[in-house]
Write an enzyme that holds these catalytic residues in place. Structure first.
Site, PDB file in Angstrom:
ATOM      1  CB  CYS A   1      -0.845   0.083   1.221  1.00  0.00           C
ATOM      2  SG  CYS A   1      -1.923   1.325   1.554  1.00  0.00           S
TER       3      CYS A   1
ATOM      4  CD  GLU B   1       2.016  -1.258   8.212  1.00  0.00           C
ATOM      5  OE1 GLU B   1       0.747  -1.627   8.235  1.00  0.00           O
ATOM      6  OE2 GLU B   1       2.186  -0.126   8.877  1.00  0.00           O
TER       7      GLU B   1
HETATM    8  S1  SF4 Z   1      -5.058   0.086   6.521  1.00  0.00           S
HETATM    9 FE1  SF4 Z   1      -3.095  -0.488   5.565  1.00  0.00          FE
HETATM   10  S2  SF4 Z   1      -3.756  -1.326   3.447  1.00  0.00           S
HETATM   11 FE2  SF4 Z   1      -5.463   0.057   3.897  1.00  0.00          FE
HETATM   12  S3  SF4 Z   1      -4.995   2.001   3.534  1.00  0.00           S
HETATM   13 FE3  SF4 Z   1      -3.983   1.721   5.419  1.00  0.00          FE
HETATM   14  S4  SF4 Z   1      -1.818   1.037   5.173  1.00  0.00           S
HETATM   15 FE4  SF4 Z   1      -3.006   0.783   3.271  1.00  0.00          FE
END
Ligand code: SF4
Length: 396
Positions: free
Chosen positions: A144, A174
């Site tokens: 992301c 993450e």
């Molecule tokens: S929760 Fe994780 S995947 Fe979803 S927008 Fe936020 S950083 Fe990106």
């Protein structure tokens, strides 16, 4: 030959749109949204949070996984682990024939040029990326953009000689990927802390030092190798796992700022302290929406839907549990009956069954939200089950 990496999809968005809608969409949820995020039936009034469910990062990651499967029908397609923390979505991907390297019988060591590997929304460590690249695998990178933004800040800290202090869970993919970014530069260091209590320990050490060995034992799983608190806490930069509780992250940032000011003086802060709020906007929007719902609607109880290992879902449940009876359920099947519900206890963090969770008679108001990795069709099933439990059809 360098590996082929797809970072912007595989030009099959339209081809998989129908499949995605059939698997995850809900017309009922659309109707509830159109009715002011309110659903009324008999004695049940249900309030849906204004922001909930799939975030932009998850939407994109799942989309790319379906595109990858469609683009490479004859090749083995792998995920490094869960694409997102939702059991329903992961099982759907398994059903498409996508293999998980974390499942028994699959190992990274067996991968080669013929294989396609999808990298999840929360990214992978630099070591894993290098390993996959060296094997020549075709990669579909769904990391992301909000995670990439955290990496950018952590890399800059390391480049400038600052230790990255990461508010997150050291065991979460993450945070492991983010921490690995700090090690790209000579002398790069990191320390991961989970909550205010751990932040307070580190702040005390910054202010007045302490027992180095005790400190290192306490954070042995959460620091870079060779970490020395007597040296590596002299210049620090704050970052967060994107899905943490934003109020706690801000508080932790303030705690560190104050500790560094006490230790080095206000004038030195510019040289020894940096902070960037790296909570992603989707997480923030979902937390804000639930706070608004709790403030505006007199709900009797809250239901939060999402994987028990989903960080953002657990934090939504924490917010709700501060003021209302809260049931964090992994799936609609957790609503066992009108009298029993299986859920993750927010404080004890284990799964329990609670009896007598719904008042047996009279009007009932329920607040509902779901984590960023929960598809709308699961929300629909929960709404239908709540309706059936609150308004049972009388026996003939
Ligand atoms: S929760 Fe994780 S995947 Fe979803 S927008 Fe936020 S950083 Fe990106």
């Amino acid at each position: 030959m360098p590996p082929l990496i797809f970072r912007k999809g595989l030009d099959l968005k339209n081809a998989v749109a129908g499949q995605l809608a059939a698997s995850y969409h809900s017309q009922l949820v659309d109707r509830v949204k159109a009715s002011g995020y309110r659903y009324e039936s008999g004695r049940l009034t249900l309030h849906l949070a204004r922001e909930f469910g799939f975030c932009y990062g998850v939407d994109r990651a799942v989309d790319y996984a379906y595109q990858a499967r469609t683009r490479f029908p004859d090749r083995a397609v792998y995920l490094t682990g869960e694409i997102i923390h939702n059991p329903h979505v992961n099982d759907q991907l398994r059903a498409l024939g996508i293999r998980f390297l974390t499942d028994p019988g699959h190992t990274l060591d067996a991968l080669g040029e013929q294989d396609v590997v999808i990298l999840p929304a929360f990214g992978v460590t630099i070591a894993m990326l290098e390993d996959l690249s060296s094997r020549g695998c075709t990669l579909v990178d769904t990391t992301c953009g909000s995670v990439l933004n955290v990496w950018k800040n952590v890399k800059r800290y390391a480049q400038d000689g600052f230790t990255a202090i990461i508010h997150g869970k050291y065991w979460h993919e993450e945070t492991q990927a983010t921490a690995s970014q700090a090690l790209q530069y000579p002398g790069g260091r990191y320390l991961v802390l989970y909550d205010r209590a751990e932040a307070a320990l580190v702040c005390d050490y910054i202010r007045s030092g302490g027992d180095r060995q005790v400190f290192l034992e306490r954070f042995k799983n959460a620091v870079s190798s060779q970490f020395d608190p007597d040296i590596d806490l002299a210049r620090i930069g704050l970052a967060n796992q994107t899905t943490m509780l934003s109020t706690e992250s801000l508080e932790i940032g303030a705690m560190f700022r104050s500790a560094m000011a006490e230790r080095h003086g206000e004038d030195a802060l510019e040289r020894c302290y940096r902070a960037f709020d790296t909570i992603c906007s989707a997480t923030q929007d979902r937390q804000d929406a639930i706070l608004r719902l709790l403030a505006e609607e007199p709900v009797d109880l809250m239901i939060v839907i999402g994987g028990y290992n989903s960080s953002n879902t657990c934090n939504l449940a924490r917010i709700c549990a501060a003021t209302r009876p809260t049931f964090h359920v992994a799936s609609p099947e957790c609503l066992l009956s009108q009298t029993a519900i299986r859920h993750r206890d927010v404080a004890a963090k284990n799964e329990i069954v609670t009896e007598g969770w719904l008042p047996p008679s009279g009007p009932i108001r329920i607040g509902l939200t779901s984590g960023a990795s929960t598809p709308d069709n699961l929300v629909e099933r929960v709404i239908e089950m709540l309706d059936a439990f609150c308004n049972p059809i009388p026996e003939a």
